[in-house]
Design a protein around this motif. Structure first.
Motif, PDB file in Angstrom:
ATOM      1  N   LYS A  31       0.765  -1.147  -0.108  1.00 40.92           N
ATOM      2  CA  LYS A  31       0.084   0.069   0.211  1.00 40.92           C
ATOM      3  C   LYS A  31       0.796   1.249  -0.138  1.00 40.92           C
ATOM      4  CE  LYS A  31      -3.871   0.451   1.376  1.00 40.92           C
ATOM      5  NZ  LYS A  31      -5.171   0.534   2.473  1.00 40.92           N
TER       6      LYS A  31
ATOM      7  N   GLY B 106     -11.111  10.894   4.501  1.00 40.78           N
ATOM      8  CA  GLY B 106     -10.364  10.058   4.932  1.00 40.78           C
ATOM      9  C   GLY B 106      -8.821  10.258   4.927  1.00 40.78           C
ATOM     10  N   LEU B 107      -8.044   9.290   4.961  1.00 37.56           N
ATOM     11  CA  LEU B 107      -6.652   9.705   5.102  1.00 37.56           C
ATOM     12  C   LEU B 107      -6.063  10.003   3.661  1.00 37.56           C
ATOM     13  CD1 LEU B 107      -5.378   6.734   7.322  1.00 37.56           C
ATOM     14  CD2 LEU B 107      -5.497   8.910   8.000  1.00 37.56           C
TER      15      LEU B 107
ATOM     16  N   HIS C 236      -2.566   2.389   7.883  1.00 37.82           N
ATOM     17  CA  HIS C 236      -3.353   3.521   8.883  1.00 37.82           C
ATOM     18  C   HIS C 236      -2.534   4.036   9.866  1.00 37.82           C
ATOM     19  CE1 HIS C 236      -7.223   4.873  10.473  1.00 37.82           C
ATOM     20  NE2 HIS C 236      -6.580   4.938  11.399  1.00 37.82           N
TER      21      HIS C 236
ATOM     22  N   ILE D  36     -12.537  10.424  10.812  1.00 36.53           N
ATOM     23  CA  ILE D  36     -12.688   9.166   9.885  1.00 36.53           C
ATOM     24  C   ILE D  36     -13.846   8.239  10.144  1.00 36.53           C
ATOM     25  CG2 ILE D  36     -11.361   7.196   9.047  1.00 36.53           C
ATOM     26  CD1 ILE D  36      -8.847   8.706   9.590  1.00 36.53           C
ATOM     27  N   ASP D  37     -14.265   8.085  11.271  1.00 30.15           N
ATOM     28  CA  ASP D  37     -15.168   6.892  11.538  1.00 30.15           C
ATOM     29  C   ASP D  37     -16.623   7.469  11.604  1.00 30.15           C
ATOM     30  OD1 ASP D  37     -13.200   5.272  11.995  1.00 30.15           O
ATOM     31  OD2 ASP D  37     -13.228   5.583  14.468  1.00 30.15           O
TER      32      ASP D  37
ATOM     33  N   GLU E   2      -9.428   9.793  14.415  1.00 31.49           N
ATOM     34  CA  GLU E   2     -10.277   8.802  14.467  1.00 31.49           C
ATOM     35  C   GLU E   2     -11.861   9.243  14.474  1.00 31.49           C
ATOM     36  OE1 GLU E   2      -9.101   5.895  13.735  1.00 31.49           O
ATOM     37  OE2 GLU E   2      -7.002   6.470  13.984  1.00 31.49           O
TER      38      GLU E   2
ATOM     39  N   ASP F  82      -3.080  -3.297   6.062  1.00 33.31           N
ATOM     40  CA  ASP F  82      -4.065  -2.151   6.072  1.00 33.31           C
ATOM     41  C   ASP F  82      -3.872  -1.221   7.382  1.00 33.31           C
ATOM     42  OD1 ASP F  82      -4.920  -2.640   3.639  1.00 33.31           O
ATOM     43  OD2 ASP F  82      -6.788  -3.733   4.443  1.00 33.31           O
ATOM     44  N   ARG F  83      -3.816  -2.047   8.468  1.00 33.04           N
ATOM     45  CA  ARG F  83      -3.595  -1.436   9.787  1.00 33.04           C
ATOM     46  C   ARG F  83      -2.341  -0.871   9.825  1.00 33.04           C
ATOM     47  NH1 ARG F  83      -5.844   1.048  13.787  1.00 33.04           N
ATOM     48  NH2 ARG F  83      -4.973   0.748  15.541  1.00 33.04           N
TER      49      ARG F  83
ATOM     50  N   THR G 246      -6.561  16.822   2.169  1.00 32.82           N
ATOM     51  CA  THR G 246      -7.840  16.323   3.022  1.00 32.82           C
ATOM     52  C   THR G 246      -8.751  17.173   3.295  1.00 32.82           C
ATOM     53  OG1 THR G 246      -6.356  16.776   4.831  1.00 32.82           O
ATOM     54  CG2 THR G 246      -6.204  14.577   4.147  1.00 32.82           C
TER      55      THR G 246
ATOM     56  N   THR H 113       0.532   6.562   8.644  1.00 36.54           N
ATOM     57  CA  THR H 113      -0.193   7.351   8.109  1.00 36.54           C
ATOM     58  C   THR H 113      -0.688   8.563   9.184  1.00 36.54           C
ATOM     59  OG1 THR H 113      -0.583   6.372   5.992  1.00 36.54           O
ATOM     60  CG2 THR H 113      -1.567   8.625   6.455  1.00 36.54           C
ATOM     61  N   VAL H 114      -1.361   8.017   9.918  1.00 30.84           N
ATOM     62  CA  VAL H 114      -2.008   9.056  11.067  1.00 30.84           C
ATOM     63  C   VAL H 114      -0.547   9.327  11.935  1.00 30.84           C
ATOM     64  CG1 VAL H 114      -3.159   9.000  13.239  1.00 30.84           C
ATOM     65  CG2 VAL H 114      -4.170   7.987  11.405  1.00 30.84           C
TER      66      VAL H 114
END
Length: 404
Positions: free
Chosen positions: A214, A338-339, A263, A291-292, A288, A259-260, A333, A266-267
């Protein structure tokens, strides 16, 4: 009567040794008539108190003379000693006292300049002795440029062995937080002497270092910190060591799965630009929340100036409305939910931990209102946030040139 019989009679008549002693030096009758008076010896009679006082005076005179002599010797030695090198430590013994000292040798440094640096750092006792040892025992060898770990109070020979020993030279490189990959490549090239192009070539294939697919580059995995790379390390060796440190941080934080990992890294990279370490967990919680909750206060937009600036290839706090509306910027952004499409820097351990374990809060907004202290204020609503932004604007107006 003979002279002998006369002396003998005088001695016999005295009756004691003292009188006989004096009689030996008394003139004869004939000598008296001739005017010879003889040798007169007087015996001094002292009382015990007089004898004690006389002894004390003599002792005092002796002590005073001794003190004067010692002072004169010390003064003379302090003046002449350093000139004659009497008290100068010529060399230490052994491999050091256990206290580490870093010494950097640059290209073109002579043995004399290295020796002076070693003496100034307390590694050796005398730079001239070091040069003599180098000339005597390492005349055909050279100290390679690099950073060396030595100790205080090493003998000149021990220091020499550490400097010319196989594989002892190191290249020192410091990578700071908030540093982007291109800045990191420049620092690595300068510190190691390896061409920056070699590092950039490796950036095209991050997968060879175990970076998940990724990630389109090494951004996010060039771990910040201080490094001492072996002098013969290749560009690939250098990058692998840095990537491994980031992978170790992810493992320690319990982050698994491509994926984790994407994430969290990047954060974490955003946290480095959006807050100070004490606020990392709070900012991570607000990120979070955005995004959530795509239907929440911010409708799923992260709205980070730092990500937009990265996409623009700049480092600035000033992002125009037009730039915020440009959706073609994959790191924008404000225009994209999202990210961003990847990390905007390589995060340190504390940022990775905060991104992996964010604070549970109700915030959607944050702003650093004092760039000197890093004070960050959080808000749940846009109106609350706008008051904090006004405080930030006021601070900027009072500190010209800080908010650029």
């Amino acid at each position: 009567m003979s002279e002998d019989s006369s002396r003998q009679r005088r001695g016999e008549s005295s009756g004691d040794d003292n009188e006989s002693f004096h009689g030996l030096f008394s003139p004869t009758e004939a000598e008296r008539r001739a005017g010879v008076r003889g040798l007169r010896i007087e015996q001094e009679h002292l009382t015990p108190e007089q004898a004690r006082r006389r002894y004390a005076r003599r002792r005092q005179v002796l002590v005073s003379a001794t003190i004067v002599f010692v002072i004169a010797f010390v003064v003379s030695a302090s003046i002449l000693g350093p000139r004659m090198g009497l008290f100068e430590v010529k060399d230490y013994h052994g491999d050091g006292n256990g206290k580490n000292v870093s010494i950097t040798v640059s290209q073109g440094d002579s043995n004399a300049s290295v020796g002076q640096r070693l003496e100034q750092k307390g590694v050796i006792a005398n730079s001239e002795k070091f040069v003599d040892v180098m000339e005597d025992k390492a005349s055909n060898k050279f100290i390679q440029p690099g950073t060396f770990e030595l100790q205080e109070h090493m003998s000149s020979e021990s220091a020499m062995n550490s400097l010319i020993g196989s594989g002892s030279a190191k290249h020192y490189v410091a990578i700071s937080q908030n540093q982007r990959k291109d800045e990191t490549f420049d620092a690595l090239a300068k510190g190691t002497g390896i061409s920056v192009d070699e590092f950039k070539a490796l950036d095209n294939d991050p997968g060879q270092f175990g970076v998940p697919d990724k990630f389109t580059s090494l951004e996010g995995f060039l771990h910040p910190g201080e490094y001492r790379f072996d002098a013969d390390a290749s560009a690939k060796d250098v990058v692998q060591e840095m990537v491994d440190k980031t992978k170790k941080d992810l493992k320690n934080a319990g982050v698994k799965g491509d994926d984790r990992i994407f994430h969290v890294v990047t954060v974490a990279s955003i946290l480095e630009f959006e807050g100070t370490p004490k606020d990392y967990k709070g900012v991570a919680g607000a990120i979070e929340n955005r995004i959530d909750n795509p239907d929440g206060e911010t409708q799923g937009f992260l709205q980070s100036d730092a990500t937009v600036a990265y996409g623009l290839g700049k480092k600035t706090y000033q992002i125009s409305d037009e730039q915020k509306q440009d959706a073609s910027n994959g790191y924008n952004t404000f225009a994209n939910k999202g990210l961003p499409q990847g990390p905007i820097g390589s995060p340190a351990s504390n940022a990775i931990k905060a991104a992996a374990h964010p604070e549970k809060n109700d915030y959607y907004y944050w702003v650093t209102v004092n760039l000197d202290t890093g004070e960050t204020k959080f808000a749940k609503t846009y109106d609350e946030h706008q008051k904090n932004v006004d405080e930030y604007d006021q601070w900027c107006s009072e500190h010209e040139g800080k908010c650029v």
